[in-house]
Design a protein around this motif. Sequence first.
Motif, PDB file in Angstrom:
ATOM      1  N   TYR A 119     -25.243 -10.797  29.385  1.00 20.46           N
ATOM      2  CA  TYR A 119     -25.896 -12.452  29.773  1.00 20.46           C
ATOM      3  C   TYR A 119     -27.464 -12.282  30.231  1.00 20.46           C
ATOM      4  CZ  TYR A 119     -22.640 -14.619  26.668  1.00 20.46           C
ATOM      5  OH  TYR A 119     -21.595 -15.159  26.239  1.00 20.46           O
ATOM      6  N   GLY A 120     -28.578 -13.047  30.029  1.00 24.75           N
ATOM      7  CA  GLY A 120     -29.573 -12.593  31.082  1.00 24.75           C
ATOM      8  C   GLY A 120     -30.101 -13.976  31.404  1.00 24.75           C
ATOM      9  N   ILE A 121     -31.033 -13.996  32.574  1.00 26.68           N
ATOM     10  CA  ILE A 121     -30.715 -15.469  32.609  1.00 26.68           C
ATOM     11  C   ILE A 121     -32.362 -15.120  33.540  1.00 26.68           C
ATOM     12  CG2 ILE A 121     -30.751 -16.580  34.653  1.00 26.68           C
ATOM     13  CD1 ILE A 121     -28.003 -15.469  36.055  1.00 26.68           C
ATOM     14  N   ARG A 122     -33.136 -16.831  32.809  1.00 26.24           N
ATOM     15  CA  ARG A 122     -34.595 -16.639  33.124  1.00 26.24           C
ATOM     16  C   ARG A 122     -35.024 -17.007  35.100  1.00 26.24           C
ATOM     17  NH1 ARG A 122     -33.517 -17.917  27.647  1.00 26.24           N
ATOM     18  NH2 ARG A 122     -34.874 -16.275  26.161  1.00 26.24           N
ATOM     19  N   ARG A 123     -35.909 -16.843  35.546  1.00 24.60           N
ATOM     20  CA  ARG A 123     -36.443 -17.477  36.088  1.00 24.60           C
ATOM     21  C   ARG A 123     -35.503 -17.105  37.227  1.00 24.60           C
ATOM     22  NH1 ARG A 123     -37.425 -22.397  35.464  1.00 24.60           N
ATOM     23  NH2 ARG A 123     -35.845 -22.628  33.441  1.00 24.60           N
ATOM     24  N   GLY A 124     -34.842 -16.021  37.739  1.00 23.87           N
ATOM     25  CA  GLY A 124     -34.131 -16.133  38.984  1.00 23.87           C
ATOM     26  C   GLY A 124     -32.945 -16.992  39.156  1.00 23.87           C
ATOM     27  N   TYR A 125     -33.342 -17.277  40.082  1.00 24.36           N
ATOM     28  CA  TYR A 125     -31.768 -18.547  40.701  1.00 24.36           C
ATOM     29  C   TYR A 125     -32.375 -19.956  39.742  1.00 24.36           C
ATOM     30  CZ  TYR A 125     -29.610 -15.285  44.110  1.00 24.36           C
ATOM     31  OH  TYR A 125     -28.985 -14.438  44.435  1.00 24.36           O
ATOM     32  N   ASN A 126     -33.211 -20.092  39.674  1.00 24.46           N
ATOM     33  CA  ASN A 126     -33.980 -20.759  39.382  1.00 24.46           C
ATOM     34  C   ASN A 126     -33.405 -21.632  37.564  1.00 24.46           C
ATOM     35  OD1 ASN A 126     -35.415 -22.401  41.010  1.00 24.46           O
ATOM     36  ND2 ASN A 126     -37.464 -21.584  40.606  1.00 24.46           N
ATOM     37  N   GLY A 127     -33.626 -20.400  36.721  1.00 25.56           N
ATOM     38  CA  GLY A 127     -33.028 -20.629  35.082  1.00 25.56           C
ATOM     39  C   GLY A 127     -31.525 -20.648  35.966  1.00 25.56           C
ATOM     40  N   MET A 128     -30.231 -20.426  36.962  1.00 30.02           N
ATOM     41  CA  MET A 128     -29.235 -19.954  36.689  1.00 30.02           C
ATOM     42  C   MET A 128     -28.925 -21.706  36.746  1.00 30.02           C
ATOM     43  SD  MET A 128     -27.202 -17.802  39.870  1.00 30.02           S
ATOM     44  CE  MET A 128     -27.837 -16.599  39.454  1.00 30.02           C
ATOM     45  N   ILE A 129     -29.742 -22.005  37.773  1.00 29.58           N
ATOM     46  CA  ILE A 129     -29.463 -23.401  38.036  1.00 29.58           C
ATOM     47  C   ILE A 129     -29.442 -24.231  36.557  1.00 29.58           C
ATOM     48  CG2 ILE A 129     -30.428 -26.144  39.271  1.00 29.58           C
ATOM     49  CD1 ILE A 129     -30.818 -23.811  41.252  1.00 29.58           C
ATOM     50  N   ALA A 130     -30.675 -23.750  35.711  1.00 32.70           N
ATOM     51  CA  ALA A 130     -31.354 -24.620  34.629  1.00 32.70           C
ATOM     52  C   ALA A 130     -30.180 -24.176  33.480  1.00 32.70           C
ATOM     53  CB  ALA A 130     -32.697 -24.831  34.200  1.00 32.70           C
ATOM     54  N   GLY A 131     -29.572 -23.635  33.951  1.00 36.31           N
ATOM     55  CA  GLY A 131     -28.769 -22.875  33.032  1.00 36.31           C
ATOM     56  C   GLY A 131     -29.536 -21.958  31.118  1.00 36.31           C
ATOM     57  N   ASP A 132     -30.705 -21.510  31.761  1.00 34.55           N
ATOM     58  CA  ASP A 132     -31.453 -20.881  31.238  1.00 34.55           C
ATOM     59  C   ASP A 132     -30.769 -19.028  30.743  1.00 34.55           C
ATOM     60  OD1 ASP A 132     -33.424 -20.211  29.719  1.00 34.55           O
ATOM     61  OD2 ASP A 132     -35.286 -20.725  30.735  1.00 34.55           O
ATOM     62  N   ILE A 133     -29.520 -19.397  29.996  1.00 30.45           N
ATOM     63  CA  ILE A 133     -29.142 -18.099  30.320  1.00 30.45           C
ATOM     64  C   ILE A 133     -28.620 -17.672  28.085  1.00 30.45           C
ATOM     65  CG2 ILE A 133     -26.831 -17.296  30.731  1.00 30.45           C
ATOM     66  CD1 ILE A 133     -26.624 -19.065  32.776  1.00 30.45           C
ATOM     67  N   TYR A 134     -29.000 -16.600  28.016  1.00 30.83           N
ATOM     68  CA  TYR A 134     -28.472 -16.684  26.748  1.00 30.83           C
ATOM     69  C   TYR A 134     -28.196 -14.856  27.030  1.00 30.83           C
ATOM     70  CZ  TYR A 134     -32.796 -12.951  27.441  1.00 30.83           C
ATOM     71  OH  TYR A 134     -33.563 -12.033  27.762  1.00 30.83           O
ATOM     72  N   GLN A 135     -27.636 -15.102  25.699  1.00 31.13           N
ATOM     73  CA  GLN A 135     -26.339 -13.871  25.996  1.00 31.13           C
ATOM     74  C   GLN A 135     -27.640 -12.853  24.541  1.00 31.13           C
ATOM     75  OE1 GLN A 135     -22.867 -14.056  22.893  1.00 31.13           O
ATOM     76  NE2 GLN A 135     -22.278 -11.473  23.751  1.00 31.13           N
ATOM     77  N   MET A 136     -27.430 -11.112  25.253  1.00 28.31           N
ATOM     78  CA  MET A 136     -27.950 -10.077  25.336  1.00 28.31           C
ATOM     79  C   MET A 136     -27.433  -8.923  24.768  1.00 28.31           C
ATOM     80  SD  MET A 136     -30.260  -9.798  28.181  1.00 28.31           S
ATOM     81  CE  MET A 136     -32.024  -9.103  28.246  1.00 28.31           C
ATOM     82  N   THR A 137     -27.971  -8.341  24.089  1.00 29.94           N
ATOM     83  CA  THR A 137     -27.701  -7.029  22.913  1.00 29.94           C
ATOM     84  C   THR A 137     -27.998  -5.242  22.785  1.00 29.94           C
ATOM     85  OG1 THR A 137     -28.249  -7.336  21.224  1.00 29.94           O
ATOM     86  CG2 THR A 137     -26.627  -8.809  21.028  1.00 29.94           C
TER      87      THR A 137
END
Lengths: 325, 325, 325, 325
Positions: A36-54
Amino acid sequence: MIKKIAVFTSGGDAPGMNACIRAVVRTSMYYGIEVYGIRRGYNGMIAGDIYQMTSHSVSNIIQRGGTILKSARSKEFMTKEGRQKAFEQLQKFGIEGLVAIGGNGTFTGATIFYDEYGIPTVGAPGTIDNDLFGTDYTIGYDTAVNTALEAIDKIRDTADSHDRVFFIEVMGRDSGYIAIQSGIAGGAEIVMVPEVLTPITEVIETLKQGWNRSKSSSIIVVAEGDEEGNAAEVAEKIKSRVDIDIDIRVTTLGHIQRGGIPTAYDRILASRLGLGAVEGLMNGHKNVMVGIINNEIIYTPFRDTIRLPKPINEDMLRMVKILST
Amino acid sequence: MIKKIAVFTSGGDAPGMNACIRAVVRTSMYYGIEVYGIRRGYNGMIAGDIYQMTSHSVSNIIQRGGTILKSARSKEFMTKEGRQKAFEQLQKFGIEGLVAIGGNGTFTGATIFYDEYGIPTVGAPGTIDNDLFGTDYTIGYDTAVNTALEAIDKIRDTADSHDRVFFIEVMGRDSGYIAIQSGIAGGAEIVMVPEVLTPITEVIETLKQGWNRSKSSSIIVVAEGDEEGNAAEVAEKIKSRVDIDIDIRVTTLGHIQRGGIPTAYDRILASRLGLGAVEGLMNGHKNVMVGIINNEIIYTPFRDTIRLPKPINEDMLRMVKILST
Amino acid sequence: MIKKIAVFTSGGDAPGMNACIRAVVRTSMYYGIEVYGIRRGYNGMIAGDIYQMTSHSVSNIIQRGGTILKSARSKEFMTKEGRQKAFEQLQKFGIEGLVAIGGNGTFTGATIFYDEYGIPTVGAPGTIDNDLFGTDYTIGYDTAVNTALEAIDKIRDTADSHDRVFFIEVMGRDSGYIAIQSGIAGGAEIVMVPEVLTPITEVIETLKQGWNRSKSSSIIVVAEGDEEGNAAEVAEKIKSRVDIDIDIRVTTLGHIQRGGIPTAYDRILASRLGLGAVEGLMNGHKNVMVGIINNEIIYTPFRDTIRLPKPINEDMLRMVKILST
Amino acid sequence: MIKKIAVFTSGGDAPGMNACIRAVVRTSMYYGIEVYGIRRGYNGMIAGDIYQMTSHSVSNIIQRGGTILKSARSKEFMTKEGRQKAFEQLQKFGIEGLVAIGGNGTFTGATIFYDEYGIPTVGAPGTIDNDLFGTDYTIGYDTAVNTALEAIDKIRDTADSHDRVFFIEVMGRDSGYIAIQSGIAGGAEIVMVPEVLTPITEVIETLKQGWNRSKSSSIIVVAEGDEEGNAAEVAEKIKSRVDIDIDIRVTTLGHIQRGGIPTAYDRILASRLGLGAVEGLMNGHKNVMVGIINNEIIYTPFRDTIRLPKPINEDMLRMVKILST
């Protein structure tokens, strides 16, 4: 074995981060790990800005500067509440391990996070400054040096045409790596770095020796964190202490040093480290940074990369002096 | 101590040779050694095309490709008469030691010359192929890899736009170094090198896997000396064995890989080796090549650089496979 | 017919000046005219720093930035005594005509010099600013735009990665040419030029529209002479008037814009103008600048190049607005 | 007024096509027109590979080589059935006008299509060859010339170092534009183009004159369609007719000339033409190519761009001769 991991970039962006993300994703696919990729570092981790990557998510990015996952410095992750939210988000996706591409700030956060929630992180050194203990080079450093060098080459055209002295300020608040390498490669007469004091009197002496040999133009490379002040301040001091008429100019290279198409070296380094990070997680490593020392993959505990200084090579400073003879 | 030395370039030119000449001259001046330049390699030595150099002779050359001393392959130096003339010319100038920037052909000549006339040579590895034992990198290699990479980046624009398979032939008759590094950095699906046989069937298999993942364009980097034939031949074989309709193109990068502005890495490497060559002569070294291994200056006897092969890193080939997943 | 001419460069250096010098020398040789080089502009003319040039003098310089003849701004030539000395030096060499590569300062001096001593000058427009009436483009402008553009491309990598607004200051004290072209080519949201006032309120409006479309990063290119102040001042004004939290950065490209390898366009333009300058002298032109308008060689009197402003193309500013939609 | 348009790229890809697509999309948005992208040229039109585009679809593409819409040459569109299918697909989306970025093959198809189905097309000239009547420059040409020039610069490093004669083949099957501009800018001794026969005897004569002036290395640029054969054939002829010993090398630049980051010139040209194409459709233009002649937007009927040749500037060939003096 580990089944799901996530990757993110954090802190200042550096050329080659995308090549590293690509290697993390492709290596995971190769070993059958979901990634999975997390966008914008720890900020995105907190916000759940996470998507599966291929594999396809990272097509045609190896040559791009910046980071497709975006980066940020997170204040919220420095709070207990922030980290709690981040953990909950990761749990939602079932993520069992992290690859963090960044520097010591990022690694400090990861260490605390592991102590609290037990999710292991392997770090990859992504910073143009090359100031991390545990690796010969960091991702982005070779590109930044070449970018600074191209600028120095351009400025020398003008310096030569007008018989000028140029002070060029390059990046490196606590580290003279960029200054030394771009200075030597750019044929600078003097290189001023934070690690070693170059007295103004010595600068003046070297310039005078040049003029006596009718060397009409000079380049002085100054790291932004030099003790004698930044380039503009150093130039002022020189002007005020030299009585003869010289045309002194100052230029600060600034943000261009962070961007650009990564060099071959950075793309290969980033690829090796991305691969090494995933294999590190697979082998149970945690709270370590993957680096390359003498062409070998090495895992160094975060506590050492954070605590230990990375000394500069003083032989290089000696070489500046000899080569400006 | 040694008082007069001469420097020359020999064999194929390589970016960074000028930075090395500059370092040889400036280091000599620093230590109070007289330094001469010999034009056109051993041919100029025989013809007495020799002139005294000063700091000023090497001003503003660090960034230039090619070699200001010019280069050549000398048939005459392979004869006893040729070497006799060369010795007489050196005696005229009182030259006591030589710095030879080149490859194994150059070093072989220097070894014979020393046996006959006792003039010591320290060699500096100047070749884009990186095929010399005794140093991690040779002068010109990093620039050549980046030049090949820029070309690959450009070709990928076209490959992607037209869904094509591109075979790109890079330099390296006996060595896959340029191919591997430019291939990994360029995101190639396959890299074919002389050291390891890549069967055509495997190439076809990899291409088919890509198409099955609807990867529409592919890049295959081929070293010119690959066992399965050069890029054009390999492409023909593929075409004749694959029945589906694919648009295959071949391009040979050719001589552009030799030229160009040297990268920071090559300028610094060349500077360190030039300095190390002069200090080597000062310390009584003879018939050795100066190299850098694990960031340390190392002197390796010519007989070893000539005799011993430089193995490629098979881990890198493994990485190509993983990253094209 | 004219038998002896001299060429010099004056004012700020610009990429392509060497290509122009080369064309002046080679064209002179072609027509059987003796040609001299004067170093350091009018200063060298006064000092007699003059030497005969041949085809060989200009070998391998077409690709080099800066000027092999060096350049300077001369205070002494602004005095009657200075010009008297200059005339005496030219007489010593028998020089009957001059090619001056520079800008309006240079052409003003040449006009006065002709009135006093009758030595005709044909000027070639050499300045990165493209602010000279009488030619569509000046020597160095296309290179400067591409240099600024490369920097903008690099900075956008970072802007995108961090969701930042970047103010980038480019050269052009009285002229927005570099700003407009590099801004359009760099995909800037706004371009601020000295010729047209862009109110701060309009800048803020455009930025806000972008945020509403969730455009997270923006590039604003500012010419150094913009009425609303330079980039740092404009950025300060924006920060003080916008209440939401945005990460604004400022970078000044500075002297790198003057140097560098000239583009194809600049080398061809410079070659055509150098050829045109010599043919102009042969045909009896004096006190004129050679330029290219709509692909035709045109000779414009110095009094017009000095007096008349060169308007910018307001259609281009309209295009910035449309393309940032 | 027109409410829905579509844009596609067709034929060989060229750097700047993405900047043109971006301008088409953003201009449409600005005027409130819905805009669609068609992938893979006429093939995608037939297959219905069509999607709606917004400002965001073209973010961060202005600097990329190739074309995000992909390109192809379509055999099916040359059949009545193919065009019928294409029309049906366009009807499905309600598309009332087309912007075709490509060359004469593309424009021929568009003309027939209009005659059959009444959907108007405005073309934008996208080809590196600059061989289209109706515009001073085509999209991609300036970048291709600069790419060829960089290669020539690199090769000259080697030519000078080894005293060699280099034949360099550049693109341009029917057109010498790339050859002339890259040849002049690269300081070539001779440029051979399809439009004008350069007899082999004249080439030999020019080379001999150079050797007599002890010019030791030479560059000859050959367009791929030159009448005397391509570079390899010309080189063979020279070798067989010259009896003295010269080291002649041949290199073919090949596909690298199509790719790469577009220059400032190409991005601005492409932007202006994209804007002009949309405004052309809005103003009722059909079956015309938008071009820029003497800095003005001009619409030329397809029948003229297809029928009329674009002459080369013979003054440029004269300049090659003068500047190699």
